[in-house]
Each structure stands twice: as C-alpha cells, then as structure tokens.
Design a protein around this motif. Structure first.
Motif, short mmCIF file in Angstrom:
data_model
loop_
_atom_site.label_atom_id
_atom_site.label_comp_id
_atom_site.label_asym_id
_atom_site.label_seq_id
_atom_site.Cartn_x
_atom_site.Cartn_y
_atom_site.Cartn_z
N ILE A 120 49.79 -6.50 17.23
CA ILE A 120 48.90 -7.64 17.05
C ILE A 120 48.70 -8.51 18.52
CG2 ILE A 120 48.18 -9.45 15.62
CD1 ILE A 120 49.06 -7.83 13.16
N LEU A 121 50.06 -8.93 18.64
CA LEU A 121 50.33 -9.77 19.89
C LEU A 121 49.43 -9.15 21.31
CD1 LEU A 121 53.73 -11.43 19.25
CD2 LEU A 121 51.51 -12.35 19.09
N VAL A 122 49.66 -7.76 21.35
CA VAL A 122 49.22 -7.29 22.51
C VAL A 122 47.53 -7.41 22.65
CG1 VAL A 122 48.97 -4.95 23.76
CG2 VAL A 122 51.02 -5.68 23.23
N ILE A 123 47.03 -6.97 21.30
CA ILE A 123 45.63 -6.83 21.16
C ILE A 123 45.08 -8.39 21.52
CG2 ILE A 123 43.72 -6.92 19.76
CD1 ILE A 123 45.45 -4.66 18.26
N VAL A 124 45.61 -9.43 20.95
CA VAL A 124 45.07 -10.82 21.30
C VAL A 124 45.61 -11.25 22.70
CG1 VAL A 124 45.83 -13.21 20.72
CG2 VAL A 124 45.77 -11.57 18.81
N LEU B 26 52.83 0.84 33.54
CA LEU B 26 53.00 0.95 34.83
C LEU B 26 51.50 0.68 35.50
CD1 LEU B 26 55.46 4.28 34.97
CD2 LEU B 26 55.90 1.62 35.36
N GLN B 27 50.55 0.69 34.59
CA GLN B 27 49.26 0.60 35.36
C GLN B 27 48.81 -0.93 35.30
OE1 GLN B 27 47.18 2.96 36.85
NE2 GLN B 27 48.93 4.26 36.75
N ARG C 49 43.06 -2.27 30.49
CA ARG C 49 43.16 -3.45 29.28
C ARG C 49 42.61 -2.97 28.00
NH1 ARG C 49 39.48 -7.60 27.37
NH2 ARG C 49 37.81 -6.61 28.39
N VAL C 50 41.30 -2.12 28.31
CA VAL C 50 40.81 -1.62 27.09
C VAL C 50 41.64 -0.27 26.49
CG1 VAL C 50 38.75 -0.01 26.20
CG2 VAL C 50 38.44 -1.91 27.79
N SER D 255 43.27 -12.45 31.06
CA SER D 255 43.54 -10.76 31.10
C SER D 255 42.24 -9.96 31.81
CB SER D 255 44.07 -10.28 29.81
OG SER D 255 45.33 -10.63 29.46
N ALA D 256 41.37 -10.41 31.04
CA ALA D 256 39.97 -9.75 31.47
C ALA D 256 39.72 -10.03 32.97
CB ALA D 256 38.65 -10.20 30.63
#
Length: 196
Positions: free
Chosen positions: A176-180, A134-135, A144-145, A187-188
């Motif tokens: 793993i996909l979310v981390i990538v 939701l954020q 993101r972090v 995204s940053a």
C-alpha cells in the motif's frame, strides 16, 4: 517633373496589388491561409510544473524503491518456505500414513501441485520485483506504472501469505505504501524527466 520620376514626392503613388482575401477580409472555407511575417511559434508549455526537472531521485521515490525491494525479498522468503515444504512433502505424507490408498495419494499429489504453483508464483514475483527495483534509476513512466500494478498484486499475494509468521501482513502494508509513494507527483516527475 513628371509622374514617371520615382523621386518626385508629389508624383502618382505606386500601384497597390488588387484587394482580395488576406488581411481584413474573411477567409473562404478551404482557401489557403495567407500569413504575413514569420510563421506562428508552437505553443509554449512548461513541462514538469513550471520548468522543474529533477536531477536526483526524490526521497519519496527512493522510499518506494526500497519498499519494492522489501516486497521482492519477502517473496524470496515465501518461495524458500514453499521450497522447504516441498522438500519435506513426501516425508510428511509418510508420517501421516497417507501411503497405500490411491485416492488419498491423488489428493496428496494435488496438494503438492498447489505448493509447486505457489513456489513458482513467489519466485516470479521476486524476480519481477528485483527487475523493477533496478529500473528505478533510468526507467521511464512505465516503471512507475508497473510498480503500482506489481504492488497491487502483491497485496493479493500478501493475503495468501498471512499464515507465514505475519509476512503477509508486512507485504500488504508495504505494498500500500509503494502504491501511494509511486502515485505521488514527485515520483511522476522523476519518471517523466527527459533523458539525454
């Protein structure tokens, strides 16, 4: 014509101030800086890679958000499986014939406590995942972090959930996909964009 006439082109030149520290002279350590004209402008930096500010969530960030929701829903399912096991615990122990012996009942209660712990852990993971999902639209770089850290812990929870019909394997792959996806530059830029 006299030297006192200001309009005399051949008159004595006006007096110059005495030469001292300033233009053309080395500065003394600790001496105040004398500047001429306007103060120096701050250095110009181009945020977001040359002035690019995203106005819509990039596709890779949207994919990370959706996959994060998949992880949260998977943890809801895991919590439901542990809740079902907990509801049937006493009946299962009765069918196994574990009543009457105090030592065996103590181990059965210890097993029940482990199930309660994993049920609570799965519920907390589900809630945290839904809060992060939701954020994504309005959150900053901390979202993101936290998504990267959450997905890292979800890999560990996926290892513990491998026995649940392959749900653990799904959690590990999606994590793993979310981390990538969350670590990628678009995204940053999305999470570091200015908010007005």
């Amino acid at each position: 014509m006299s030297f006192g006439d200001p309009n005399n082109p051949y008159g004595q030149p006006p007096q110059q101030p005495p030469a001292g520290p300033g233009y053309g002279y080395p500065q003394q350590p600790g001496a105040p800086q004398q500047g001429y004209g306007y103060p120096a402008a701050p250095p110009v930096s181009q945020p977001y890679g040359g002035g690019y500010v995203p106005t819509q969530m990039p596709g890779i960030t949207r994919a990370a958000q959706i996959l994060l929701a998949v992880i949260a829903v998977a943890h809801v399912l895991i919590a439901a499986a542990y809740g079902k096991a907990l509801a049937e615990w006493d009946e299962t122990m009765l069918e196994a014939g574990i009543t009457g012996d105090a030592e065996v009942e103590r181990y059965a209660d210890l097993g029940k406590g482990v199930v309660v712990f994993f049920l609570g852990l799965a519920a907390v993971f589900a809630i945290l995942g839904l809060v992060l999902v939701l954020q994504y639209a309005k959150g900053g770089n901390g979202v993101r972090v936290c998504s990267i850290v959450y997905a890292s812990f979800a890999i560990v929870s996926g290892i513990f959930s491998l026995a649940l019909y392959g749900l653990g394997l799904l959690i590990m792959i999606v994590s793993i996909l979310v981390i990538v996806f969350a670590a990628r530059r678009p995204s940053a830029e999305w999470f570091r964009r200015p908010r007005y």
